[in-house]
Design an enzyme around this catalytic site. Structure first.
Site, short mmCIF file in Angstrom:
data_model
loop_
_atom_site.label_atom_id
_atom_site.label_comp_id
_atom_site.label_asym_id
_atom_site.label_seq_id
_atom_site.Cartn_x
_atom_site.Cartn_y
_atom_site.Cartn_z
CB SER A 1 -7.91 3.59 2.32
OG SER A 1 -7.01 3.22 3.47
CB SER B 1 -8.20 1.35 5.50
OG SER B 1 -8.63 1.65 5.46
CE LYS C 1 -3.95 1.74 2.68
NZ LYS C 1 -5.09 1.82 3.41
#
Lengths: 501, 493
Positions: free
Chosen positions: B151, B175, B76
């Protein structure tokens, strides 16, 4: 109307840790800009603070020192909080400080003034990080940022509004300055910003209970500026009120060039710092074991030493305070005392007052003149002690003692204080080789006095008609005739006897 | 290799059936083909990845390979990686090449894994649909008109579309788990403090936790083995003896026999998780999964989490409060975006932040600034912290009666792109089930358990007690041995 000034001080003492309070970067002063700013100090994305144990220990040392070694004023659990505001030299956009739960809550600093003692109460002392520095010169329309200082550990020490004059405020600041160096938590270097004062000043009619509106003078980095700023500010506030004005709460700056204070911002434009506990740092927990360990490592405190000098050595409060203004000066004094004794003579036999006077008057004066710490005194405590031993024994008189002391000190000065001047053995060797031994032989001194009386009929006349000064002149003549070696007490006695007959 | 498990890939690498360079190239080529459409990656860097792959091959040849040596992993874009753009999905950091590695990246580097690329995400991890990214939305590989969740949407999409064999994510309020559910993969948010936050761009420090995303519980366990561990640079990192999360996955539940491997497991089911707001298709799939667990020997216990309805409001006070302060460092002074023109310092700050942050980030900074303001702090922030403690108490009470809590990860399957962007409250309610474990600091995971409307995946939410990741993964692994939901891949991929 008579007015009273009310002063509280906030002092930022830089803690003497090798690394910063929340990062591993060095705190050494004077590095090229940003050479000592690591990822944490410049607040890169993703970095996190880790509290420096050394900074916490120093805060605890302070807490113990201002509370008679009792740890009642040390919060076993204190909390780091974020103080949020934007400024280019504040890399994270917040300063990590302590807000609701500081590490030290309460304590006392005793100050000694010429007319007595006074206890100044401490509100709190908390840990926080320093900001960096903005440089506005030499950047052609831009500002430079130096983050070397960002993250330097500070102990902010807040007093109650207990001081009533600039003198008291300075005495408090000096006592605090002495204490933080004494317990080895701060180097006290005011030029480098290691010890900075903010003064909260208000005035009120004498006898009034309520406090007046205060203005805070920021960043005073010398005792002289502290004194001048408070005096100016108090006078300005009194005049403003007398002229029908009112004081508006404000932060002010002192300009050393003009000696005046001027407002920087008022309460209306005060920040909302949005304090909240820093979620990156768990509460600071201080265990009993840590406190016990730190307590065991503490030196005798100035306060304790002062009381000891008074009770054990019979010194006045004022002399004791002067000798304990500085840890090294006190140690020097005690060395002088020990060496002023004959072999095997108990400490009680020492002439403490004599030793104290010499250290306060001669040694301190020279240290101040040369701007030296007591550890660098040009004449060692052993040497001075030995000189004073010979003086007490009557082997030399005070003048000879001073001459020797000055001569030795000059030797040290010539070596730029790399070496001390003289040593105990040379004291005796010089007394011997130069024939400095005090002349105390009654017959010889009487002959000299007779000679002086014969040669100074005018002075004798004046003395007899009531002029005390003439007596001193006669002693001076007699001393001169002995080559400075005569025992002044004996000469005085003989002279008095002869003049009376 | 695209559908292979980490264990299978490791075996192939170890047997020299494939080199790390070949494997990495295959994934990079696949990303090259599909990423233009899916937008799962913000950055790929062939040269950097292949250099690491070559090192890994040398290490394998030397015979000192660790379990993930040579395997490309997607990270990420919230994790700082030295020499890599680390944008956090924001224009503000669109020029920030990190000079240092996050602890998580260091751990993967030490294990000999290859950085395959940096995945797309909601800006500063604020979002539940991956639509707030400065780099554009990520598509759900099951239906590209739908969101992948957020997210960590890029990582979820990369796993689901088989663009990466494993990925990292972070989870502040769901997330990892919500995009795992919406994209049909397995994702775990560990106990707060398990994975170091050092080098992870902070959103809400007291809630943020790095975790793993993969095709299966087994893959997630192998990733967690690398990620977890004490780090002195993170004061909230917890010092515990190392655990092997993958070692005992196949062992039955304590005291159970092989034919009913989960006998003795008590699954807590909360009424509050099946109330209004839960879509029927999701409810049905979750009930099906619970029935499967009962077939495996587990028993159901009804529990109550009465304060869970307070979790969304409490979260939307605490998370923005911390974020408003954490994001103050993005001021244009030292790195990152700076407005090209400004009059003075204040103007520079204002323009930089007005131009550098997107709408959702600004909304949360405003909320956070407000709730911390003088006179509002007690009413909002302090009260939210009290609620947080109550929610943790609810869980403690529940775990005295059960071993794990199960329910839906998200109230609905994936929703169409653009359908909730104008309604932040609807968007926030996506995380109604995932937020409470963050507030309590508990470990939680999502695993595929069926399909709902539009043939979109449904996730099962599993919440464990502190440090029970190994048990959670074991239970999930047994479920995945008995079912094949996690093996389904989107069509046309």
């Amino acid at each position: 109307m008579e007015w009273e000034t009310v002063i509280g001080l906030e002092v930022h003492a830089q803690l003497s840790t090798a690394s910063k309070i929340f990062s591993g970067a060095s705190t050494q002063f004077g590095a090229p800009p940003n050479a000592q700013a690591c990822a944490v100090d410049i607040a890169l994305p993703g970095v996190l603070p880790v509290a420096n144990r050394g900074a916490v220990e120093r805060a605890i040392r302070f807490g113990l020192a201002v509370n008679g070694m009792s740890a009642h004023n040390i919060n076993r659990r204190s909390v780091f909080a974020r103080k949020n505001y934007f400024y280019p030299d504040l890399p994270k956009g917040y300063q990590i400080s302590q807000y609701e739960l500081p590490v030290v809550l309460g304590g006392t600093i005793n100050i000694v003034l010429r007319d007595g003692e006074k206890a100044v109460r401490l509100t709190r002392a908390h840990l926080e990080e320093d900001a960096g520095k903005s440089l506005h010169e030499d950047f052609h329309g831009m500002s430079g940022i130096d983050l070397n200082r960002a993250g330097t550990p500070l102990l902010e020490i807040v007093s109650e509004p207990d001081m009533r004059s600039a003198e008291e405020a300075v005495a408090y600041a000096r006592a605090l300055h002495s204490l933080v160096r004494w317990i080895d938590i701060c180097d006290g270097n005011m030029q480098e910003g290691s010890f900075r004062c903010d003064a909260n000043v208000s005035v009120r009619p004498k006898g009034a209970q309520a406090l007046g509106t205060r203005r805070e003078i920021k960043n005073l980095n010398s005792f002289r500026f502290l004194q001048q700023a408070i005096e100016f500010e108090a006078r300005w506030q009194i005049e403003t009120i007398q002229d029908g004005g009112t004081i508006v709460q404000a932060t002010v700056l002192f300009d050393p060039d003009t000696g005046e204070t001027r407002a920087m911002r008022t309460k209306e434009d005060a920040h909302d710092y949005r304090y909240f506990p820093d979620p990156d740092l768990p509460p600071l927990v201080v265990t009993e074991a840590t406190i016990a360990e730190i307590r065991a490592s503490m030196p005798e405190l100035p306060e304790q030493r002062r009381r000891r000098y008074m009770s054990e050595f019979g010194l006045s409060a004022y002399d004791a305070a002067l000798l304990t203004a500085d840890r090294e000066l006190g140690e020097h004094f005690e060395e002088v005392v020990r060496h002023s004794l004959k072999e095997g003579e108990p400490l009680a036999g020492a002439d403490f007052k004599l030793c104290a006077n010499w250290v306060i008057n001669e040694v301190s004066a020279k240290l101040n003149e040369e701007n030296l710490p007591a550890a660098k005194a040009g004449v060692g405590g052993d040497t001075l002690g030995h000189i004073l031993r010979r003086l007490r024994e009557g082997a030399i008189n005070a003048k000879t003692a001073k001459d020797l002391f000055s001569e030795f000190w000059s030797e040290a000065r010539e070596s730029a204080y790399a070496r001390r001047g003289g040593d105990p053995r040379r004291v005796d060797a010089l007394i011997e080789s130069r024939g400095l031994k005090q002349m105390s032989d009654e017959g010889a001194l009487e002959a000299i006095v007779d000679q002086v009386l014969g040669a100074n009929a005018k002075s004798v006349e004046e003395y007899r008609s009531g002029k005390q000064k003439a007596f001193n002149a006669l002693i001076g003549q007699a001393m001169k005739a002995t080559g400075g070696k005569g025992n002044p007490a004996r000469i005085s006695e003989i002279l008095r006897r002869k003049l009376a007959s | 290799m695209f559908n292979a498990s980490l264990k299978e890939i490791a075996a192939a690498l170890g047997a020299r059936k494939i080199s790390s360079v070949d494997l990495t190239e295959q994934f990079l080529d696949r990303i090259g083909r599909l990423n233009g459409d899916l937008n799962a990656f913000i950055t790929v860097d062939r040269a950097k990845s292949l250099a690491q792959a070559r090192e890994a091959d040398a290490r394998i040849a030397r015979g000192d390979a660790a379990p993930l040596t040579g395997i490309p992993i997607a990270h990420k874009d919230i994790f700082c990686a030295r020499g890599w753009l680390t944008s956090c999905g924001s224009k503000m950091l669109s020029n920030f090449v990190s000079p240092y590695d996050a602890h998580v990246i260091e751990q993967f580097n030490r294990a000999g894994a290859v950085i395959l690329g940096k995945t797309n995400m909601d800006e500063f991890a604020m979002g539940s649909s991956n639509e707030t990214s400065f780099y554009g939305p990520v598509k759900n590989p099951w239906d590209r008109a739908f969101v992948p969740g957020g997210s960590s949407g890029g990582s979820a999409c990369a796993i689901a579309a088989r663009l990466a064999p494993g990925a990292t994510g972070t989870d502040t309020g769901g997330s990892i788990r919500q995009p795992a559910a919406l994209s049909g993969i397995t994702g775990l948010k560990p106990t707060y403090g398990r994975v170091s936050r050092y080098g992870m761009v902070a959103f809400a420090s007291s809630l943020d936790q790095g975790g793993a995303m993969g095709k299966s519980a087994e893959d997630v366990a192998l990733l967690l083995n690398v990620m977890a561990g004490f780090d002195a640079r993170d004061s909230t990192s917890l010092e515990r003896s190392p655990e092997d999360f993958a070692g005992a996955l196949a062992q039955p539940w304590a005291g159970a026999a092989a034919e009913q491997p989960l006998a003795g497991l008590r699954i807590g089911v909360a009424r509050e998780h099946f109330g209004a707001g839960l879509a029927a298709d999701v409810a049905e799939a979750v009930r099906g999964a619970l029935a499967e667990f009962e077939r495996l020997g587990a028993s159901r216990v009804d529990i109550e989490l009465p304060r869970s309805e307070l979790s969304v409001p409490a979260y939307y006070v605490i998370a923005p409060a911390e974020a408003s302060s954490n994001l103050s460092r993005f001021d244009g002074v030292r790195y990152g975006y700076r407005a090209p023109e400004y009059r003075d310092l204040l103007d520079m700050y204002c323009k930089t932040r007005a131009q550098g942050f997107g709408a959702e980030v600004k909304r949360r900074i405003l909320i956070g600034t407000y709730v911390l303001s003088h006179g509002y702090y007690d009413a909002y922030y302090l009260k939210a912290q009290r609620i947080r403690r109550l929610i943790a108490e609810d869980f403690a009470r529940a775990f005295s009666r059960c071993d794990l809590i199960m329910g839906p990860t998200s109230p609905t399957v994936a929703f169409p792109l653009g359908s909730k962007v104008s309604d932040p409250v609807q968007m926030y309610l996506n995380d109604i089930y995932t937020i409470p474990p963050n507030l309590a600091g508990l470990p939680a995971m999502s695993l595929p358990c069926g399909f709902g409307a539009g043939n979109l995946p449904v996730g099962l939410h599993v919440v464990g007690d502190y440090f029970s990741e190994a048990r959670m993964l074991k239970v999930a692994h047994h479920f995945q041995r008995a079912t094949d939901w996690h093996l389904r891949a989107p069509k046309g991929i």
